[in-house]
Design a protein around this motif. Sequence first.
Motif, PDB file in Angstrom:
ATOM      1  N   PHE A  26       0.830  -1.200   0.000  1.00 58.98           N
ATOM      2  CA  PHE A  26       0.000   0.000   0.000  1.00 58.98           C
ATOM      3  C   PHE A  26       0.872   1.261   0.000  1.00 58.98           C
ATOM      4  O   PHE A  26       1.761   1.400   0.841  1.00 58.98           O
ATOM      5  N   THR A  27       0.586   2.187  -0.912  1.00 58.68           N
ATOM      6  CA  THR A  27       1.361   3.433  -1.002  1.00 58.68           C
ATOM      7  C   THR A  27       1.043   4.418   0.105  1.00 58.68           C
ATOM      8  O   THR A  27       1.793   5.362   0.344  1.00 58.68           O
ATOM      9  N   GLY A  28      -0.119   4.245   0.757  1.00 60.24           N
ATOM     10  CA  GLY A  28      -0.573   5.216   1.746  1.00 60.24           C
ATOM     11  C   GLY A  28      -1.601   6.175   1.193  1.00 60.24           C
ATOM     12  O   GLY A  28      -2.155   6.993   1.926  1.00 60.24           O
ATOM     13  N   LYS A  29      -1.900   6.084  -0.123  1.00 65.66           N
ATOM     14  CA  LYS A  29      -2.836   7.010  -0.750  1.00 65.66           C
ATOM     15  C   LYS A  29      -4.204   6.370  -0.966  1.00 65.66           C
ATOM     16  O   LYS A  29      -4.315   5.272  -1.500  1.00 65.66           O
ATOM     17  N   PHE A  30      -5.255   7.075  -0.522  1.00 65.44           N
ATOM     18  CA  PHE A  30      -6.638   6.701  -0.815  1.00 65.44           C
ATOM     19  C   PHE A  30      -7.135   7.626  -1.921  1.00 65.44           C
ATOM     20  O   PHE A  30      -6.935   8.836  -1.873  1.00 65.44           O
ATOM     21  N   THR A  31      -7.818   7.069  -2.924  1.00 61.80           N
ATOM     22  CA  THR A  31      -8.177   7.884  -4.071  1.00 61.80           C
ATOM     23  C   THR A  31      -9.381   7.293  -4.803  1.00 61.80           C
ATOM     24  O   THR A  31     -10.059   6.397  -4.303  1.00 61.80           O
ATOM     25  N   LEU A  91     -17.186   4.902   7.471  1.00 58.13           N
ATOM     26  CA  LEU A  91     -16.072   4.414   8.288  1.00 58.13           C
ATOM     27  C   LEU A  91     -14.794   4.326   7.459  1.00 58.13           C
ATOM     28  O   LEU A  91     -13.696   4.642   7.941  1.00 58.13           O
ATOM     29  N   ALA A  92     -14.940   3.924   6.212  1.00 53.33           N
ATOM     30  CA  ALA A  92     -13.780   3.838   5.327  1.00 53.33           C
ATOM     31  C   ALA A  92     -13.215   5.217   5.030  1.00 53.33           C
ATOM     32  O   ALA A  92     -11.990   5.428   5.036  1.00 53.33           O
ATOM     33  N   ASN A  93     -14.093   6.184   4.792  1.00 53.58           N
ATOM     34  CA  ASN A  93     -13.620   7.527   4.478  1.00 53.58           C
ATOM     35  C   ASN A  93     -13.025   8.226   5.691  1.00 53.58           C
ATOM     36  O   ASN A  93     -12.066   8.984   5.573  1.00 53.58           O
ATOM     37  N   ALA A  94     -13.581   7.949   6.874  1.00 51.87           N
ATOM     38  CA  ALA A  94     -12.987   8.493   8.102  1.00 51.87           C
ATOM     39  C   ALA A  94     -11.621   7.872   8.347  1.00 51.87           C
ATOM     40  O   ALA A  94     -10.666   8.560   8.729  1.00 51.87           O
ATOM     41  N   TYR A  95     -11.511   6.573   8.115  1.00 52.22           N
ATOM     42  CA  TYR A  95     -10.216   5.895   8.279  1.00 52.22           C
ATOM     43  C   TYR A  95      -9.208   6.456   7.286  1.00 52.22           C
ATOM     44  O   TYR A  95      -8.043   6.713   7.633  1.00 52.22           O
ATOM     45  N   ALA A  96      -9.643   6.653   6.046  1.00 54.44           N
ATOM     46  CA  ALA A  96      -8.753   7.197   5.017  1.00 54.44           C
ATOM     47  C   ALA A  96      -8.253   8.582   5.413  1.00 54.44           C
ATOM     48  O   ALA A  96      -7.062   8.900   5.253  1.00 54.44           O
ATOM     49  N   LEU A  97      -9.141   9.409   5.944  1.00 51.47           N
ATOM     50  CA  LEU A  97      -8.778  10.763   6.352  1.00 51.47           C
ATOM     51  C   LEU A  97      -7.770  10.739   7.496  1.00 51.47           C
ATOM     52  O   LEU A  97      -6.743  11.423   7.468  1.00 51.47           O
ATOM     53  N   LEU A 150     -17.246  14.912   2.676  1.00 50.78           N
ATOM     54  CA  LEU A 150     -16.371  13.845   3.160  1.00 50.78           C
ATOM     55  C   LEU A 150     -17.009  12.464   3.013  1.00 50.78           C
ATOM     56  O   LEU A 150     -16.737  11.563   3.805  1.00 50.78           O
ATOM     57  N   ILE A 151     -17.873  12.296   1.987  1.00 54.19           N
ATOM     58  CA  ILE A 151     -18.473  10.977   1.771  1.00 54.19           C
ATOM     59  C   ILE A 151     -17.697  10.181   0.728  1.00 54.19           C
ATOM     60  O   ILE A 151     -18.110   9.107   0.326  1.00 54.19           O
ATOM     61  N   ASP A 152     -16.583  10.726   0.272  1.00 55.90           N
ATOM     62  CA  ASP A 152     -15.689  10.013  -0.635  1.00 55.90           C
ATOM     63  C   ASP A 152     -14.258  10.384  -0.240  1.00 55.90           C
ATOM     64  O   ASP A 152     -14.049  11.201   0.660  1.00 55.90           O
ATOM     65  N   PRO A 153     -13.248   9.808  -0.867  1.00 56.08           N
ATOM     66  CA  PRO A 153     -11.869  10.061  -0.430  1.00 56.08           C
ATOM     67  C   PRO A 153     -11.244  11.326  -1.012  1.00 56.08           C
ATOM     68  O   PRO A 153     -10.016  11.458  -1.035  1.00 56.08           O
ATOM     69  N   MET A 154     -12.070  12.277  -1.477  1.00 56.48           N
ATOM     70  CA  MET A 154     -11.527  13.466  -2.121  1.00 56.48           C
ATOM     71  C   MET A 154     -10.571  14.244  -1.223  1.00 56.48           C
ATOM     72  O   MET A 154      -9.478  14.646  -1.636  1.00 56.48           O
ATOM     73  N   VAL A 155     -10.959  14.505   0.030  1.00 59.57           N
ATOM     74  CA  VAL A 155     -10.103  15.306   0.911  1.00 59.57           C
ATOM     75  C   VAL A 155      -8.806  14.562   1.228  1.00 59.57           C
ATOM     76  O   VAL A 155      -7.731  15.159   1.267  1.00 59.57           O
ATOM     77  N   SER A 156      -8.888  13.257   1.417  1.00 58.36           N
ATOM     78  CA  SER A 156      -7.671  12.460   1.611  1.00 58.36           C
ATOM     79  C   SER A 156      -6.752  12.591   0.403  1.00 58.36           C
ATOM     80  O   SER A 156      -5.532  12.748   0.540  1.00 58.36           O
ATOM     81  N   LYS A 157      -7.337  12.537  -0.784  1.00 59.38           N
ATOM     82  CA  LYS A 157      -6.557  12.682  -2.017  1.00 59.38           C
ATOM     83  C   LYS A 157      -5.947  14.078  -2.110  1.00 59.38           C
ATOM     84  O   LYS A 157      -4.764  14.224  -2.480  1.00 59.38           O
ATOM     85  N   LEU A 158      -6.723  15.115  -1.777  1.00 58.24           N
ATOM     86  CA  LEU A 158      -6.216  16.480  -1.833  1.00 58.24           C
ATOM     87  C   LEU A 158      -5.000  16.657  -0.925  1.00 58.24           C
ATOM     88  O   LEU A 158      -4.015  17.289  -1.302  1.00 58.24           O
ATOM     89  N   ILE A 159      -5.091  16.094   0.278  1.00 57.17           N
ATOM     90  CA  ILE A 159      -3.994  16.245   1.242  1.00 57.17           C
ATOM     91  C   ILE A 159      -2.733  15.542   0.751  1.00 57.17           C
ATOM     92  O   ILE A 159      -1.644  16.124   0.731  1.00 57.17           O
ATOM     93  N   GLU A 196     -13.284  13.640  14.605  1.00 58.29           N
ATOM     94  CA  GLU A 196     -12.327  12.814  15.338  1.00 58.29           C
ATOM     95  C   GLU A 196     -11.196  12.357  14.420  1.00 58.29           C
ATOM     96  O   GLU A 196     -10.027  12.314  14.823  1.00 58.29           O
ATOM     97  N   ALA A 197     -11.532  12.027  13.174  1.00 53.41           N
ATOM     98  CA  ALA A 197     -10.517  11.579  12.215  1.00 53.41           C
ATOM     99  C   ALA A 197      -9.504  12.684  11.927  1.00 53.41           C
ATOM    100  O   ALA A 197      -8.322  12.417  11.698  1.00 53.41           O
ATOM    101  N   ILE A 198      -9.965  13.928  11.942  1.00 51.75           N
ATOM    102  CA  ILE A 198      -9.086  15.069  11.639  1.00 51.75           C
ATOM    103  C   ILE A 198      -8.177  15.407  12.811  1.00 51.75           C
ATOM    104  O   ILE A 198      -7.113  15.987  12.633  1.00 51.75           O
TER     105      ILE A 198
END
Length: 476
Positions: A26-31, A91-97, A150-159, A196-198
């Motif tokens: 795993f690269t560490g990136k959610f997308t 839960l997946a998107n919170a974990y990704a964040l 935050l219902i998809d991994p967009m913010v995780s991808k942006l970061i 909490e994820a943030i």
Amino acid sequence: MDIKELTASIEGKLIGNDEFFSIDGFTGKFTFLNDAHTGDIVIRHWIDETGIKIAFDKNIACLITQNPKGCAVEMANKLNFPLIITDKIELANAYALSHTIEKFSSNSTNIVITGTNGKSTTSHLIYHILKTAGYRVLTNTDSESEFNTLIDPMVSKLISDEVINNGELDYLVIEVSEVQGWLGNLMENHAALMSEAINPKVGVITNIAMDHIGLVNSIDDVFNEITAVPEAIGDGVCILNHDDEMVMKLDAKNPFYFSMSELDLENAVYYDGQAILYHNKSILTNDQLPFTGNHFIQNILSAIGACISIDLDMNDIIGGVKSYRALNRRFAKLNDEPLIYDDFAHNPDGIRATISETIKLLPKNQTLYVVCAIRGSRGVEINKLNVEALVESIGENMELILSSSNDVVNDLNYVTEDERKVFFDTLNENDVEFVHYDNLDECLKETYGKADKKDIILLIGAQGMDPAESLLKNII
């Protein structure tokens, strides 16, 4: 992190391969699937067998979904590709964040903003103050608020993209929807889960009011969604609206208050009608503020409170506020003669506040034209509350014009017959005169054509009013 730990953390079930698929893990990136590269993890609300095959060909680490369609499960097993199925995609998107922030931005100071109204302006203002002060900062707020759900991994991808391309961040300013759902189903505890994820040092709660009808049906429902946010913020500072009765019921460990009235408190910033004060000393006078409407001043106060709470230099705060320019459709002035203001007032509180502020600008014996786009495909309930807010707000020297905006919206925002009917019936029952146009272009042409140069035209509404500025450029 291994795939079994990930699966357990998001309450999922693992199908196919029980190891990450890519050779290097795993690269560490959610997308997203379209943007994914070898070793990334993709999160999608639904996936079918074609999507599984694309993920296999891209050699991604694994795929997470809530809704496997068609032969997705069979294809995952056939290709020995790891597919995690969870009943709660949030839960997946919170974990990704959480994972993304820990991996790519572990040293940043994080700020979260939630509430019914004013989130975007507050978030963008905090972002602007920090950026103006010379810090590296990222926010998920944009003019159309596309990324705050935050219902998809967009913010995780942006970061992850921002850090990889441009280096480490000093601050994250993340806007979180106070109520969220998918396909009409409430994602319970969304705001608290994402907060909490943030892992914020500061959390802002702007207000608690009605919106998202259907997902929630009472002010108590909204309160219940927000009530766990202070707990999620933990030892961080909670910036609370002292003027909001529901907000003041929240139990925050470290509160900091903002108010439109004088507050005799050490941990507060307030507005006295002439200036913004902190520790009873004026820090910004009316002529230094980027806008003077009460609901916008509340946003300024909450942003100042957040910046004070991260120990930002007061001169940097003052300089950032003074140089700020509002987001699109946040009481934006589009024309001078007649004055035309455009505001993303799309719920009852926003409608009341925006009309109230505009009335103050209306010259004596002139007309205020309130042009309102009916909210399409959002249900009868929210439209009934919106039209009731209009009934309360419409007074003398005001004309109401409605638009269904059929010419500019897609099928996801089309005004249904029931939504239009509840508007018409409520206005007729209350003897409020109005004109309705099917198309926004005609609506704006007719309104602009009959307005005197000293009149004011106020454009309000959500998606149905979004294209108004570009249409007006051609009309004017």
